[in-house]
Scaffold this active site. Structure first.
Site, PDB file in Angstrom:
ATOM      1  N   ASP A  65      16.189  30.957 -27.052  1.00  0.00           N
ATOM      2  CA  ASP A  65      14.830  30.895 -26.349  1.00  0.00           C
ATOM      3  C   ASP A  65      15.008  29.963 -25.201  1.00  0.00           C
ATOM      4  OD1 ASP A  65      13.136  31.957 -28.102  1.00  0.00           O
ATOM      5  OD2 ASP A  65      12.904  30.193 -29.339  1.00  0.00           O
ATOM      6  N   ASP A 117      11.678  27.507 -29.878  1.00  0.00           N
ATOM      7  CA  ASP A 117      12.587  26.426 -30.557  1.00  0.00           C
ATOM      8  C   ASP A 117      14.051  26.846 -30.718  1.00  0.00           C
ATOM      9  OD1 ASP A 117      12.114  28.619 -32.376  1.00  0.00           O
ATOM     10  OD2 ASP A 117      12.382  27.083 -34.209  1.00  0.00           O
ATOM     11  N   CYS A 163       1.040  -1.117   0.053  1.00  0.00           N
ATOM     12  CA  CYS A 163       0.057   0.056   0.034  1.00  0.00           C
ATOM     13  C   CYS A 163       0.795   1.172   0.009  1.00  0.00           C
ATOM     14  CB  CYS A 163      -0.955   0.282   1.150  1.00  0.00           C
ATOM     15  SG  CYS A 163      -0.029   0.211   2.859  1.00  0.00           S
ATOM     16  N   ASP A 175       7.132  32.795 -29.261  1.00  0.00           N
ATOM     17  CA  ASP A 175       7.894  32.972 -30.068  1.00  0.00           C
ATOM     18  C   ASP A 175       7.567  33.183 -31.504  1.00  0.00           C
ATOM     19  OD1 ASP A 175      10.801  34.180 -30.305  1.00  0.00           O
ATOM     20  OD2 ASP A 175      11.070  32.338 -31.335  1.00  0.00           O
ATOM     21  N   CYS A 207       3.450   1.636   2.661  1.00  0.00           N
ATOM     22  CA  CYS A 207       4.753   0.935   2.484  1.00  0.00           C
ATOM     23  C   CYS A 207       5.716   2.023   1.657  1.00  0.00           C
ATOM     24  CB  CYS A 207       4.565  -0.361   1.522  1.00  0.00           C
ATOM     25  SG  CYS A 207       3.553  -1.511   2.338  1.00  0.00           S
TER      26      CYS A 207
END
Length: 747
Positions: free
Chosen positions: A638, A634, A14, A434, A17
């Site tokens: 950036d 990208d 469970c 961007d 644990c």
């Protein structure tokens, strides 16, 4: 130096644990951070190798009664087969225990019906209810459910308690009382205690708990389906050209620089570069891009994609664990094993949950016994409290949804790096896009060139400009070079080259000092631009980027450069706005050009004339106003802004630096992935909240009912058997609800 290791864990019953393992690992010297995921059955550990080793961490976990070993390589077919065999064997053994305990429990219930109802039932002999016979039938059921008692004993030796403790104490107390009744019935009667036995209740409870655990294991196995599906995409063999022969080799034997032939209808086996042939390739299974992509000599291809029409010969550039698909699998694994911040609430509750339940059970027994003096009633309610409480449902509520959500994202070409990223995405308020390479194709081209002077002078200026820009890596520079080469110019040698980020470039070409850049920068240098001002403004009003070419301090020419908008840009901006998000465009272009492009896509807020080193500051400024900001980009420039943003989203067609700095990567470069990622995040978090609500309400309502709160009002007590059924199916319902995310589809 800090190392990171992912361990596979076995033996957790469970969430308590998981919390226990996490605490003991954190306490080890040299361990800096640890996160245990109950749903994924994994632990992520960051440690100082100078102070501790993986073996020591494993030993500590083993000493606590659990099993741990380094995460197996999912690409190793033998290891994967062994894991499938282990899981199948475990489920088969669990199913056998369910059948054995279920059949015996049914027999015990049937035998107890006449006694429970107080009537004789034809066909059911009374000797079936004989305590000695029922004791004998119960022992095999206890053996089938021995894991509850073994795990409870291990927890006791470690001075802790788990769900298995609740089950063991509850059924154990009922069994010991029943055993005393069986062996010493007259003595108990003299003590004023009822000679009732609860063997049928014990058997039914254990059978139901085993059934619940079996269903839970099967459901948890389905949450990792995304990993198995991704691995299944890889080709098993490749046609390799060696020494003039075409050899069919296992994929594991393909090496970098091998030439590989791919026929129509075959999978591309490895990442590579096309060196011969033309074809269309279906990349949807990896990138989510639905339309086939044209491939020719010089183009890159991705392993596991499908060659459609022509025959290709490719040069292998990445094989094995370095392929794009392998990196996707690794990222998805890391995300599924990570822990979302919302999980902390459940972790805090499970930390004190089991001891609190034991205390409530003891209090329930004492109150009922003191109030009405009925030990049977007191025992039934106390056992019911112990059995119905379920920390498992709390522990599974978040990780199962995270595992399904991140796997679903991978299906749509969206790589989510962590559970925290997935959770944060649903809180986004502002999305910064961007311009170059995000809203636009990222492939700018020169559309106009206007120079002062005759044609020969124009060609000379264009040659100088292309020569200078050839030393730059900026996309606009590449556009100018391509335009110059198309006009037949010859590139010259450049000296004293210098690039001024966000402004332009300068250097000496054939003894002439040349500057190419923005109007603002040229003005700062004292270069007059009024001679071509009208044309400059007209081109900018049309949404084009305009740069001036100055020779020896005098403006000689201007060029306009345009980058086509992506087909999906307008629709994506509208979709983001419909989601209630503020959309901002960020660009280094001047205000007129930026406004023209923003108007074309429907964006009203524009951050223009922003230099690369200012992008992160612009993100921080929006965050300072209390906005949760996502940055989409990208390029290398950036990366700081992506890292600064609450959620950085990298376009997969961009640079590795940008992708490394991001939280979410859109593999195909399709902007629709932004909308899908946010919708998926919202769907996942809604699912998690539902799971947590069910888990909390179940325990908050179930424990008082089991304690007998309804008895004074309705005269009704919850049977321990019903409590066991409710506990067994609470975890199953949470996992089943999480699996509903597999039906997610973007709107």
């Amino acid at each position: 130096m800090v190392n990171q290791q992912t361990l596979t864990l076995r033996g957790m019953g469970c969430a308590a644990c998981a919390g226990r393992i996490e605490a003991l690992i954190q306490a080890l010297p040299g361990v800096q951070e640890c996160s245990v995921n109950f749903g994924a059955e994994q632990a992520q550990v960051c440690y100082d190798p100078a102070l501790t080793q993986v073996a020591a961490i494993q030993a500590a976990i083993e000493a606590a009664g659990y099993h741990a070993f380094p995460l197996q390589d999912p690409w190793d077919n033998e290891v994967e087969a062994q894991e499938r065999h282990r899981r199948a064997r475990s489920q088969r053994q669990l199913a056998q225990r369910v059948w054995v305990s279920g059949l015996i429990a049914s027999l015990l219930v049937i035998g107890s019906l006449p006694m429970m109802l107080g009537i004789s039932i034809p066909g059911i002999p009374m000797w079936l209810h004989h305590p000695g016979l029922q004791l004998g039938l119960t022992l095999p059921v206890l053996w089938a459910g021995r894991s509850f008692f073994i795990n409870a004993w291990k927890a006791f030796r470690q001075n802790t308690a788990t769900m298995d403790t609740l089950v063991a104490v509850g059924t154990g107390a009922a069994f010991l009382y029943s055993l005393a009744v069986t062996l010493f019935p007259q003595w108990l009667t003299r003590q004023g205690l009822p000679p009732d036995v609860y063997y049928e209740a014990i058997a039914v409870i254990i059978a139901l708990l085993l059934l619940g655990r079996s269903l839970e294991e099967r459901a948890k196995g389905q949450t990792s389906a995304a990993i198995r599906q991704l691995i299944g995409l890889q080709a098993k063999t490749a046609r390799v050209l060696r020494q003039g022969q075409e050899l069919t080799l296992p994929i594991t034997e393909v090496q970098v620089e091998d030439w590989v032939r791919v026929r129509p209808g075959e999978k591309v086996p490895v990442d590579g570069e096309v060196i011969d042939g033309r074809s269309t390739v279906d990349e949807s299974m990896v990138t989510g891009e639905s339309l086939p992509v044209q491939k020719q000599v010089g183009d890159e291809v991705i392993g596991a994609t499908l060659n459609k029409t022509g025959s290709l010969t490719i040069r292998a550039t990445r094989v094995g664990r370095e392929t794009f698909l392998a990196q996707i699998v690794q990222l998805v694994q890391q995300a599924q094993a990570s822990k979302a911040p919302i999980q902390r609430l459940a972790d805090q509750v499970t930390g004190w949950f089991v001891p609190a339940v034991i205390a409530i059970a003891i209090l329930t027994f004492v109150l009922w016994f003191n109030w009405i003096g009925n030990v049977t009633l007191a025992l039934i309610t106390a056992v019911g409290v112990l059995i119905i409480a379920c920390p498992c449902a709390l522990g599974l509520a978040t990780p199962t949804s995270i595992m399904v959500g991140t796997g679903k994202g991978a299906e749509y070409g969206i790589l989510i790096k962590s559970a925290e990223s997935l959770e944060l995405a649903q809180t986004i308020q502002t999305v910064i896009l961007d311009k170059t390479g995000t809203l636009t194709q990222g492939q700018p081209s020169v559309t106009d060139f206007l120079a002062i002077g005759d044609r020969d002078q124009q060609q000379t200026l264009l040659g100088w400009a292309a020569s200078l820009e050839n030393y730059s890596e900026h996309p606009l520079a590449e556009a100018i070079v391509r335009y110059g080469e198309a006009q037949g110019i010859t590139l010259s040698t450049v000296t004293d080259f210098e690039a001024i980020p966000g402004s332009g470039v300068q250097g000496q070409v054939e003894g002439i000092w040349l500057q190419i850049g923005t109007q603002r920068w040229l003005g700062e240098l004292g270069i007059e631009t009024s001679a071509l001002q009208n044309q400059w403004e007209d081109w900018e009003a049309a949404g084009k980027t305009v740069v001036g070419v100055a020779a020896d301090g005098h403006l000689q020419a201007i060029l306009s450069i345009a980058d086509q908008l992506k087909p999906s840009s307008v629709a994506v901006v509208r979709s983001l706005q419909r989601l209630g998000l503020q959309v901002v465009m960020l660009t280094g272009d001047n205000r007129r050009t930026a406004d023209a492009i923003a108007q074309a896509v429907g964006i009203t807020q524009v951050l223009a004339e922003v230099r690369p080193d200012q992008k992160a500051a612009q993100v921080a400024q929006l965050q300072s106003r209390g906005q949760v900001v996502a940055m989409v980009g990208d390029g290398i420039n950036d990366a700081p802004a992506l890292a600064q943003a609450d959620v950085g989203i990298a376009i997969g067609t961009g640079t590795d630096v940008a992708i490394a700095a991001s939280d979410i990567t859109l593999i195909s470069g399709d902007l629709q992935g932004i909308v899908t990622a946010i919708q998926l995040s919202r769907a996942t978090m809604t699912n998690i909240r539902q799971n947590l609500f069910f888990a909390f309400i179940y325990n908050v309502a179930g424990i008082p009912i089991a304690a007998g709160i309804l008895y004074p009002l309705l005269g009704w007590l919850l049977s321990p058997m019903l409590a066991g059924a409710a506990m067994a199916f609470s975890s199953v319902s949470v996992v089943t609800n999480a699996l509903r995310l597999r039906q997610f589809q973007p709107r």
